[in-house]
Motif scaffolding. Structure first.
Motif, PDB file in Angstrom:
ATOM      1  N   ILE A   1       0.854  -1.180   0.000  1.00  0.00           N
ATOM      2  CA  ILE A   1       0.000   0.000   0.000  1.00  0.00           C
ATOM      3  C   ILE A   1       0.892   1.232   0.000  1.00  0.00           C
ATOM      4  CG2 ILE A   1      -1.745   1.270   1.278  1.00  0.00           C
ATOM      5  CD1 ILE A   1      -2.697  -1.417   2.390  1.00  0.00           C
ATOM      6  N   LYS A   2       0.690   2.115  -0.982  1.00  0.00           N
ATOM      7  CA  LYS A   2       1.523   3.295  -1.129  1.00  0.00           C
ATOM      8  C   LYS A   2       0.893   4.544  -0.522  1.00  0.00           C
ATOM      9  CE  LYS A   2       3.596   1.453  -5.227  1.00  0.00           C
ATOM     10  NZ  LYS A   2       3.269   1.153  -6.588  1.00  0.00           N
ATOM     11  N   ASN A   3      -0.327   4.448  -0.066  1.00  0.00           N
ATOM     12  CA  ASN A   3      -1.005   5.598   0.514  1.00  0.00           C
ATOM     13  C   ASN A   3      -0.408   5.905   1.879  1.00  0.00           C
ATOM     14  OD1 ASN A   3      -3.073   7.353   1.654  1.00  0.00           O
ATOM     15  ND2 ASN A   3      -4.264   6.724  -0.115  1.00  0.00           N
ATOM     16  N   TYR A   4      -0.327   7.183   2.203  1.00  0.00           N
ATOM     17  CA  TYR A   4       0.286   7.605   3.464  1.00  0.00           C
ATOM     18  C   TYR A   4      -0.506   7.142   4.687  1.00  0.00           C
ATOM     19  CZ  TYR A   4       3.264  10.698   0.724  1.00  0.00           C
ATOM     20  OH  TYR A   4       4.151  11.209  -0.166  1.00  0.00           O
ATOM     21  N   PHE A   5      -1.809   6.980   4.547  1.00  0.00           N
ATOM     22  CA  PHE A   5      -2.643   6.558   5.668  1.00  0.00           C
ATOM     23  C   PHE A   5      -3.014   5.081   5.599  1.00  0.00           C
ATOM     24  CE2 PHE A   5      -3.261  11.125   5.794  1.00  0.00           C
ATOM     25  CZ  PHE A   5      -2.990  11.353   7.123  1.00  0.00           C
TER      26      PHE A   5
ATOM     27  N   LEU B   1      -4.326   1.414   4.674  1.00  0.00           N
ATOM     28  CA  LEU B   1      -5.523   0.829   4.079  1.00  0.00           C
ATOM     29  C   LEU B   1      -6.707   1.787   4.132  1.00  0.00           C
ATOM     30  CD1 LEU B   1      -6.526  -1.785   2.774  1.00  0.00           C
ATOM     31  CD2 LEU B   1      -7.237  -2.534   5.039  1.00  0.00           C
ATOM     32  N   PHE B   2      -6.869   2.503   5.245  1.00  0.00           N
ATOM     33  CA  PHE B   2      -7.967   3.472   5.366  1.00  0.00           C
ATOM     34  C   PHE B   2      -7.857   4.555   4.301  1.00  0.00           C
ATOM     35  CE2 PHE B   2      -9.410   7.587   7.050  1.00  0.00           C
ATOM     36  CZ  PHE B   2     -10.760   7.319   7.138  1.00  0.00           C
ATOM     37  N   GLY B   3      -6.680   5.122   4.122  1.00  0.00           N
ATOM     38  CA  GLY B   3      -6.480   6.157   3.120  1.00  0.00           C
ATOM     39  C   GLY B   3      -6.656   5.638   1.707  1.00  0.00           C
ATOM     40  N   ALA B   4      -6.240   4.393   1.475  1.00  0.00           N
ATOM     41  CA  ALA B   4      -6.398   3.810   0.140  1.00  0.00           C
ATOM     42  C   ALA B   4      -7.871   3.632  -0.203  1.00  0.00           C
ATOM     43  CB  ALA B   4      -5.672   2.471   0.068  1.00  0.00           C
ATOM     44  N   TYR B   5      -8.647   3.118   0.741  1.00  0.00           N
ATOM     45  CA  TYR B   5     -10.077   2.954   0.492  1.00  0.00           C
ATOM     46  C   TYR B   5     -10.779   4.301   0.367  1.00  0.00           C
ATOM     47  CZ  TYR B   5     -10.317  -2.085   1.036  1.00  0.00           C
ATOM     48  OH  TYR B   5     -10.180  -3.431   0.850  1.00  0.00           O
ATOM     49  N   LEU B   6     -10.435   5.253   1.224  1.00  0.00           N
ATOM     50  CA  LEU B   6     -11.060   6.568   1.180  1.00  0.00           C
ATOM     51  C   LEU B   6     -10.801   7.250  -0.153  1.00  0.00           C
ATOM     52  CD1 LEU B   6     -12.565   8.813   2.758  1.00  0.00           C
ATOM     53  CD2 LEU B   6     -10.327   9.608   3.509  1.00  0.00           C
ATOM     54  N   ALA B   7      -9.566   7.237  -0.601  1.00  0.00           N
ATOM     55  CA  ALA B   7      -9.217   7.883  -1.866  1.00  0.00           C
ATOM     56  C   ALA B   7      -9.817   7.131  -3.055  1.00  0.00           C
ATOM     57  CB  ALA B   7      -7.704   7.967  -2.001  1.00  0.00           C
ATOM     58  N   SER B   8      -9.809   5.819  -2.994  1.00  0.00           N
ATOM     59  CA  SER B   8     -10.326   5.030  -4.111  1.00  0.00           C
ATOM     60  C   SER B   8     -11.821   5.242  -4.298  1.00  0.00           C
ATOM     61  CB  SER B   8     -10.033   3.557  -3.880  1.00  0.00           C
ATOM     62  OG  SER B   8     -10.612   2.779  -4.895  1.00  0.00           O
ATOM     63  N   TYR B   9     -12.577   5.172  -3.216  1.00  0.00           N
ATOM     64  CA  TYR B   9     -14.018   5.344  -3.334  1.00  0.00           C
ATOM     65  C   TYR B   9     -14.390   6.768  -3.706  1.00  0.00           C
ATOM     66  CZ  TYR B   9     -15.092   0.683  -1.707  1.00  0.00           C
ATOM     67  OH  TYR B   9     -15.197  -0.667  -1.611  1.00  0.00           O
ATOM     68  N   SER B  10     -13.678   7.759  -3.184  1.00  0.00           N
ATOM     69  CA  SER B  10     -14.015   9.129  -3.548  1.00  0.00           C
ATOM     70  C   SER B  10     -13.617   9.435  -4.989  1.00  0.00           C
ATOM     71  CB  SER B  10     -13.364  10.120  -2.590  1.00  0.00           C
ATOM     72  OG  SER B  10     -11.967  10.030  -2.668  1.00  0.00           O
ATOM     73  N   MET B  11     -12.507   8.855  -5.460  1.00  0.00           N
ATOM     74  CA  MET B  11     -12.143   9.053  -6.863  1.00  0.00           C
ATOM     75  C   MET B  11     -13.135   8.353  -7.786  1.00  0.00           C
ATOM     76  SD  MET B  11      -9.722  11.080  -7.174  1.00  0.00           S
ATOM     77  CE  MET B  11      -8.280  11.070  -8.176  1.00  0.00           C
ATOM     78  N   PHE B  12     -13.681   7.231  -7.347  1.00  0.00           N
ATOM     79  CA  PHE B  12     -14.683   6.536  -8.148  1.00  0.00           C
ATOM     80  C   PHE B  12     -15.988   7.332  -8.194  1.00  0.00           C
ATOM     81  CE2 PHE B  12     -18.360   3.664  -8.240  1.00  0.00           C
ATOM     82  CZ  PHE B  12     -18.203   3.158  -9.528  1.00  0.00           C
TER      83      PHE B  12
END
Length: 104
Positions: free
Chosen positions: A50-54, A56-67
């Motif tokens: 996972i490359k997101n700074y936060f 798994l939480f940050g990855a899911y948050l960014a992924s769903y909001s970008m979608f």
């Protein structure tokens, strides 16, 4: 400008504004560090780093909001940040629901 009212109302607005502002900062940083290879919407591989700074939480948050919003999610996060700072400082927020829908 600073319309808190009583001390209890001041404390409630201060804490709520701090939490909203902190969430907006986390939201902005997770959007900034968004990567296509991170787990999120339609990607459920656990072997990738996972490359997101936060994490798994940050990855899911960014992924769903970008979608859901695409590149407009940056504006949504700035809107949340501005409204959180206004609430933190005690500046009156009128027509907040209308502002949210007009922003979307």
């Amino acid at each position: 400008m600073f319309k808190y009212g009583s001390f209890r109302l001041f404390l409630a607005k201060f804490i709520l504004g701090s939490l909203i502002t902190a969430f907006a900062v986390v939201y902005l940083i997770s959007l900034y560090s968004y990567s296509q290879t991170d787990p999120g919407f339609k990607i459920f591989e656990t072997g990738n780093e996972i490359k997101n700074y936060f994490g798994l939480f940050g990855a899911y948050l960014a992924s769903y909001s970008m979608f859901m919003f695409g590149q407009i999610s940056y504006f949504v996060s700035f809107f949340i940040l501005i409204e959180g700072v206004k609430n933190f400082l005690g500046i009156k927020n009128s027509y907040l629901v209308l502002k949210i829908f007009s922003n979307l």
